[in-house]
Motif scaffolding. Structure first.
Motif, short mmCIF file in Angstrom:
data_model
loop_
_atom_site.label_atom_id
_atom_site.label_comp_id
_atom_site.label_asym_id
_atom_site.label_seq_id
_atom_site.Cartn_x
_atom_site.Cartn_y
_atom_site.Cartn_z
N PHE A 217 4.01 14.01 157.32
CA PHE A 217 3.63 14.51 156.00
C PHE A 217 4.26 13.65 154.92
N ALA A 218 3.76 13.84 153.71
CA ALA A 218 4.31 13.17 152.54
C ALA A 218 5.06 14.20 151.70
N TRP A 219 5.93 13.70 150.82
CA TRP A 219 6.66 14.58 149.89
C TRP A 219 6.29 14.24 148.45
N ILE A 220 6.02 15.27 147.66
CA ILE A 220 6.00 15.07 146.21
C ILE A 220 7.46 15.09 145.78
N ALA A 221 7.95 13.94 145.32
CA ALA A 221 9.38 13.79 145.03
C ALA A 221 9.74 14.32 143.64
N THR A 222 8.86 14.12 142.69
CA THR A 222 9.12 14.61 141.33
C THR A 222 7.80 14.69 140.56
N LEU A 223 7.77 15.60 139.62
CA LEU A 223 6.59 15.77 138.74
C LEU A 223 7.08 16.39 137.44
N GLY A 224 6.77 15.76 136.33
CA GLY A 224 7.19 16.32 135.04
C GLY A 224 6.25 15.90 133.93
N ALA B 123 14.14 15.41 129.60
CA ALA B 123 13.40 16.46 128.88
C ALA B 123 12.90 17.53 129.84
N CYS B 124 12.62 17.15 131.08
CA CYS B 124 12.02 18.08 132.04
C CYS B 124 13.03 18.80 132.91
N PHE B 125 14.11 18.12 133.28
CA PHE B 125 14.95 18.68 134.34
C PHE B 125 16.39 19.01 133.93
N LEU B 126 16.78 18.66 132.72
CA LEU B 126 18.12 19.01 132.21
C LEU B 126 19.19 18.70 133.27
N ASP B 127 19.87 19.73 133.78
CA ASP B 127 20.97 19.50 134.73
C ASP B 127 20.50 18.98 136.08
N ASP B 128 19.21 19.15 136.40
CA ASP B 128 18.69 18.65 137.67
C ASP B 128 18.18 17.21 137.56
N ALA B 129 18.30 16.61 136.38
CA ALA B 129 17.74 15.27 136.18
C ALA B 129 18.36 14.28 137.16
N LYS C 232 20.55 27.96 148.41
CA LYS C 232 21.60 27.12 147.78
C LYS C 232 21.27 25.63 147.89
N TYR C 233 20.02 25.29 147.75
CA TYR C 233 19.59 23.90 147.87
C TYR C 233 20.05 23.06 146.67
N TYR C 234 20.04 23.68 145.49
CA TYR C 234 20.38 22.92 144.28
C TYR C 234 21.89 22.98 144.00
N HIS C 235 22.36 22.00 143.20
CA HIS C 235 23.82 21.84 142.99
C HIS C 235 24.46 23.08 142.37
N ASP C 236 23.68 23.88 141.63
CA ASP C 236 24.24 25.08 141.02
C ASP C 236 24.08 26.32 141.90
N GLY C 237 23.65 26.12 143.14
CA GLY C 237 23.50 27.23 144.07
C GLY C 237 22.12 27.85 144.07
N GLY C 238 21.22 27.30 143.23
CA GLY C 238 19.85 27.84 143.17
C GLY C 238 19.08 27.58 144.47
N ASP C 239 18.15 28.50 144.77
CA ASP C 239 17.35 28.37 145.99
C ASP C 239 16.10 27.52 145.75
#
Ligand SMILES: CC(C)(COP(=O)(O)OP(=O)(O)OC[C@H]1O[C@@H](n2cnc3c(N)ncnc32)[C@H](O)[C@@H]1OP(=O)(O)O)[C@@H](O)C(=O)NCCC(=O)NCCS
Length: 144
Positions: free
Chosen positions: A66-73, A20-26, A128-135
């Protein structure tokens, strides 16, 4: 609303939330299983009337400093009610590491505004970090 730790039993609810939150990035199922089981990860759910309405995972990386926030939805119908802010605040508290980083799509206005109001600074852009070329925008909070 309650903020509670999650367990493997939350896999089904998390799977629905992720789509529901991330669609193609899920994340694929294997990544969801990993985030629910990996040692030391801070994983929290927001619960309302017995239903998971939001989720956050924070990954402490003491060796990196440091720590990473891995996901939030948060499910669309429960947004703009402070759910994400409550999850983020509690996750930061439990991570017990002052410096926290995260990546967010540069066009994700809602999330960037949330993080800026929680004192995260813009650190870098990963092209181009994301699979669709998004920054991706790299953000960091340097706590006290
Ligand atoms: C980003 C997200 C987690 C925010 O969840 P939320 O529960 O609606 O956020 P909150 O209600 O806690 O909002 C806190 C603050 O963030 C900012 N904010 C949140 N949504 C916003 C929007 N649509 N537009 C502008 N600012 C927004 C505001 O400053 C808000 O405070 P305010 O409501 O007092 O103005 C939610 O929109 C979501 O799940 N999006 C899809 C998944 C995603 O993008 N996750 C982040 C990936 S890095």
């Amino acid at each position: 609303m309650d903020i509670l730790p999650t367990s493997f039993r939350d896999l089904n609810g998390l799977h629905k939330l992720e789509h529901a939150c991330f669609l193609d990035d899920a994340w694929p199922l294997l990544d969801l299983i990993a985030v629910l089981t990996w040692p030391d990860v801070v994983r929290l759910k927001a619960m309302l009337d017995g239903q998971m309405i939001g989720f956050i995972a924070g990954d402490p990386r003491p060796s990196q400093g440091f720590a990473w926030i891995a996901t939030l939805g948060v499910f669309p119908e429960y947004r703009r009610q402070g759910v994400a802010r409550a999850l983020l605040t509690e996750c930061e508290r439990r991570l017990e590491i002052a410096r926290i980083r995260l990546c967010v799509r540069t066009n994700n206005v809602a999330a960037i505004r949330l993080y800026e109001t929680a004192d995260y600074q813009r650190v870098d852009i990963w092209r181009k970090y994301y699979h669709d070329g998004g920054d991706a925008l790299l953000m960091e909070k340097a706590g006290g």
